[in-house]
Scaffold this active site. Structure first.
Site, PDB file in Angstrom:
ATOM      1  CE  LYS A  41      67.048  21.588  25.305  1.00  0.00           C
ATOM      2  NZ  LYS A  41      67.953  22.753  25.136  1.00  0.00           N
ATOM      3  CB  ALA A  43      59.143  25.383  31.790  1.00  0.00           C
ATOM      4  CD  GLU A 137      64.855  19.211  27.883  1.00  0.00           C
ATOM      5  OE1 GLU A 137      65.974  19.253  27.922  1.00  0.00           O
ATOM      6  OE2 GLU A 137      63.726  19.782  28.166  1.00  0.00           O
ATOM      7  CD  GLU A 220      81.136  33.032  19.126  1.00  0.00           C
ATOM      8  OE1 GLU A 220      82.295  32.572  18.525  1.00  0.00           O
ATOM      9  OE2 GLU A 220      81.164  33.888  20.070  1.00  0.00           O
ATOM     10  CB  THR A 246      71.778  28.619  30.516  1.00  0.00           C
ATOM     11  OG1 THR A 246      72.857  28.383  31.408  1.00  0.00           O
ATOM     12  CG2 THR A 246      70.865  27.223  30.731  1.00  0.00           C
ATOM     13  CG  ASP A 250      64.851  26.894  25.836  1.00  0.00           C
ATOM     14  OD1 ASP A 250      64.530  26.333  24.921  1.00  0.00           O
ATOM     15  OD2 ASP A 250      65.516  26.682  27.118  1.00  0.00           O
ATOM     16  CE  LYS A 283      68.196  41.328  32.910  1.00  0.00           C
ATOM     17  NZ  LYS A 283      66.800  41.655  33.455  1.00  0.00           N
ATOM     18  N   GLY A 285      70.541  32.671  34.741  1.00  0.00           N
ATOM     19  CA  GLY A 285      69.385  31.743  34.631  1.00  0.00           C
ATOM     20  C   GLY A 285      68.641  31.887  33.426  1.00  0.00           C
TER      21      GLY A 285
END
Length: 306
Positions: A41, A43, A137, A220, A246, A250, A283, A285
């Site tokens: 998170k 980074a 984290e 959403e 994912t 972030d 996308k 990643g």
């Protein structure tokens, strides 16, 4: 060069598994594919800030292994300053399971992220009065000390309590922006947060614990914002091509940080963050999927044409 954003947080090497559903207890289930990439998170939020043109200094810890090297190289690729990231132990790892609809769940191995200590927080990091971004984290003692130092230097503090955990009341009182999703808000309050009405109530309750603005993100369903001036629901940006959610949170936080540094109002900042997040989930990643300002401008031009 003046630092716009100081991110004190986690760096994980992510293993993403694509699968139709989660396996049942005791079941061996066949996945559809796998990807490996830099994440965490802290980074991720640092990279999204940098992708939008902010100068970013990252403080954290990676392992003395090949994963640690890749994590550093990825940050450097996106012009995030890494000289204050130390190396010891083995790197943190995230196992992310992505369903075919784009939803995900993940398991985090703390690794080197828990080798960062309060002693690693140098006064010089705060001297430019950057926006300070923190997550959950890394050790709670580091978050507590970072908030104290940030306040002492007159910095604005944005805390993303993810994954959710108990935060000391004194630390929360000094936070300027608290960002949580519905699951994290529910953990902090001990009550369900599943729709906009419940998110409004959650934002109101959480706002009594901090000295600033609460943002509850709802995927959403958009986001609810409680500040001194407003209690308002902002809808999500329509997205017909959801691939991987994912890094959505972030990306949202990185874009919110950009608006705060640029002194945009919340009425401008939240829709902008929603647009950035919507682009990121189209996308696979995390860091490589995060959009730049030119990506956002191109999307807006395309939307106006259609």
């Amino acid at each position: 060069m003046t630092t716009d954003v100081l991110v004190i947080g986690s760096l994980n090497f992510d293993i993403l598994i694509q699968q139709d559903r989660l396996p049942h207890l005791g079941e061996t289930f066949t996945g559809n594919g796998m990807m490996m990439m830099p994440g965490g998170k802290g980074a991720n939020q640092a990279v999204q800030c940098a992708r939008l043109g902010l100068t970013v200094n990252m403080v954290g810890c990676v392992g003395q292994d090949m994963y640690g090297q890749e994590l550093l190289q990825s940050l450097e690729k996106y012009q995030v300053a890494t000289q204050n990231i130390k190396r010891c132990g083995t790197s943190g790892v995230g196992i992310v399971q992505i369903m075919k609809e784009g939803d995900y769940c993940s398991t985090i191995i703390k690794g080197a992220n828990y080798h960062i200590t309060a002693a690693d927080l140098k006064d010089a990091f705060f001297s430019d009065r950057p926006l300070v971004i923190l997550q959950s984290e890394i050790p709670p003692s580091v978050v507590d000390e970072a908030v104290k130092k940030a306040v002492r230097f007159g910095c604005t503090v944005l805390l993303n309590n993810a994954p959710a955990r108990e935060i000391a009341a004194e630390t929360l009182r000094q936070v300027n922006y608290l960002v949580v999703n519905e699951t994290e808000a529910a953990f902090m309050l001990g009550t369900p947060v599943k729709d906009v009405t419940q998110a409004n109530d959650a934002a109101l309750q959480l706002s009594q614990r901090i000295n600033g603005t609460v943002i509850v993100t709802l995927g959403e369903k958009g986001a609810v914002v409680k500040s001194a001036e407003m209690l308002q629901h902002f809808p999500a940006k329509p997205c017909a091509n959801v691939v991987d959610t994912t890094g959505a949170g972030d990306a949202f936080i990185g874009a919110l940080a950009w608006s705060l540094v640029r002194q945009r109002s919340l009425s401008e900042a939240i829709p902008f963050a929603a647009s950035v997040s919507a682009l990121a989930i189209q996308k696979y990643g995390g860091q490589s999927a995060f959009p730049t300002l030119s990506d956002i401008e191109a999307q807006q031009v395309s939307a106006n044409v259609t």
